[in-house]
Write a protein that holds these residues in place. Structure first.
Motif, short mmCIF file in Angstrom:
data_model
loop_
_atom_site.label_atom_id
_atom_site.label_comp_id
_atom_site.label_asym_id
_atom_site.label_seq_id
_atom_site.Cartn_x
_atom_site.Cartn_y
_atom_site.Cartn_z
N HIS A 161 28.51 39.67 29.55
CA HIS A 161 28.50 38.20 29.64
C HIS A 161 28.52 37.76 31.10
O HIS A 161 28.79 38.56 32.00
CB HIS A 161 29.70 37.60 28.91
CG HIS A 161 31.02 37.96 29.53
ND1 HIS A 161 31.68 39.15 29.30
CD2 HIS A 161 31.80 37.29 30.41
CE1 HIS A 161 32.79 39.19 29.99
NE2 HIS A 161 32.90 38.08 30.70
N ASP A 174 30.64 34.86 33.19
CA ASP A 174 31.79 33.98 32.99
C ASP A 174 31.41 32.50 33.10
O ASP A 174 31.94 31.64 32.40
CB ASP A 174 32.86 34.26 34.05
CG ASP A 174 33.44 35.66 33.95
OD1 ASP A 174 33.38 36.27 32.87
OD2 ASP A 174 33.97 36.15 34.98
N HIS A 205 34.69 39.15 41.31
CA HIS A 205 33.28 38.99 40.95
C HIS A 205 32.97 37.50 40.80
O HIS A 205 33.84 36.71 40.42
CB HIS A 205 32.92 39.76 39.67
CG HIS A 205 33.59 39.27 38.42
ND1 HIS A 205 34.89 39.61 38.07
CD2 HIS A 205 33.14 38.45 37.43
CE1 HIS A 205 35.20 39.04 36.91
NE2 HIS A 205 34.17 38.33 36.51
N HIS A 246 28.64 41.15 33.63
CA HIS A 246 29.57 42.28 33.54
C HIS A 246 29.98 42.55 32.09
O HIS A 246 29.83 41.70 31.22
CB HIS A 246 30.81 42.05 34.41
CG HIS A 246 31.54 40.78 34.07
ND1 HIS A 246 31.13 39.56 34.50
CD2 HIS A 246 32.65 40.56 33.33
CE1 HIS A 246 31.94 38.63 34.06
NE2 HIS A 246 32.88 39.21 33.32
#
Ligand code: SIN
Ligand code: NI
Length: 281
Positions: A130, A132, A210, A216
């Motif tokens: 996904h 974020d 990140h 990720h």
């Protein structure tokens, strides 16, 4: 940082640490990096009981692991535990972490979006691919998550797997975390042949960072110990709220941005300025 014995009286997480230029370069090039030893084991030993208790008190899904869906099996999730107690508050609002976030993003100041504990239980499932930021109604890509293990994480569990360079590509899909995002991004990863990177194993107090658009996922926990991780999400000071064009983003606007209207600067009481360049003067 004050490493004294196993547990220290009251850590504050406000001091300054120097960021390794290699970490900054990797972050800007690939959309993620690791900062080893950002908190000491002694500091985390002091704050972990508070974060554990805050997580148990505020976890969203209380069903047994077997009854949850793919997303639910990925972790016990609890957000907004900043208010649980003073120790948790000091951790989440620690300037040490926020300064690193601001330096990585190359901005003058960062605000708190929200905190979130992500405890992958023994037998817990993988975290589907996904991005974020699909959840975040913010008009900036200067967003970052600090992901910090509160326990040592062996290589068999590991941390997130990142698709290098995807932070530059913006929103690749409106899929939120789940089976559909996993299918969609699994295909895209194969098709685009992105390089995948990870930083495990981890010692307690290491942290990865990140950006909001960095794609990720994370492997399952096939061990018999809890993978306890605390995250804090920051965004560049001055960002504005975008129109509510997705149910997940509308929910986040209400949950994490004080319900402030689209178009306004994201600066509600829930989004304090955690670090600004002027704080160091
Ligand atoms: C995980 O901790 O398994 C995933 C964290 C994230 O998606 O940001
Ligand atoms: Ni994520």
């Amino acid at each position: 940082m004050t490493p004294v014995g196993d547990v220290i009286a009251e850590p504050d997480f406000d001091d300054r640490v120097d960021l390794d230029p290699d970490a900054r370069d990797l972050f800007r090039r690939s959309g993620h990096c690791v900062v080893r030893g950002l908190a000491t084991a002694a500091e985390i030993a002091t704050v972990k009981p508070s974060i554990d208790a805050g997580t148990e008190a505020r976890r969203w899904d209380r069903r047994p692991l077997e009854e949850r869906d793919t997303y639910g099996r990925a972790f016990v999730q609890a957000g907004g535990i900043v208010g649980h107690d003073e120790r948790t508050r000091r951790f989440v609002l620690g300037r040490r972490f926020a300064r690193v976030a601001a330096e990585l993003l190359d901005v003058d100041g960062v605000r708190l979006y929200h905190d979130q504990a992500l405890y992958k239980e023994p037998g817990g499932g993988f975290t589907p691919w996904h991005q974020d930021q699909v959840y975040w109604p913010l008009d900036t890509d200067r967003t970052v998550t600090m992901w910090m293990p509160l326990v040592d994480i062996p290589r068999e569990i590991g941390g997130m797997v990142f698709a290098d360079g995807t932070h530059r590509l913006g929103n690749l899909s409106e899929e939120v975390i789940g089976d559909a995002s996993q299918r969609f991004f699994d295909d895209l990863v194969r098709e685009r042949d992105w390089t995948l990177s990870s930083h495990g194993p981890f010692a307690v107090g290491d942290a990865t960072f990140h950006t909001g658009w960095t794609l990720h996922s994370a492997p399952a926990n096939n061990t018999d110990t809890m993978r306890a991780v605390m995250t804090v999400i920051y965004f560049a000071d001055g960002a504005r709220i975008t129109p509510s064009d997705h149910p997940a983003r509308e929910l986040d606007r209400l949950l994490w941005l004080g319900g402030a209207p689209a178009g306004s600067v994201a600066d509600s009481e829930h989004n304090p300025l955690v670090w600004h360049r002027s704080f160091d003067e």
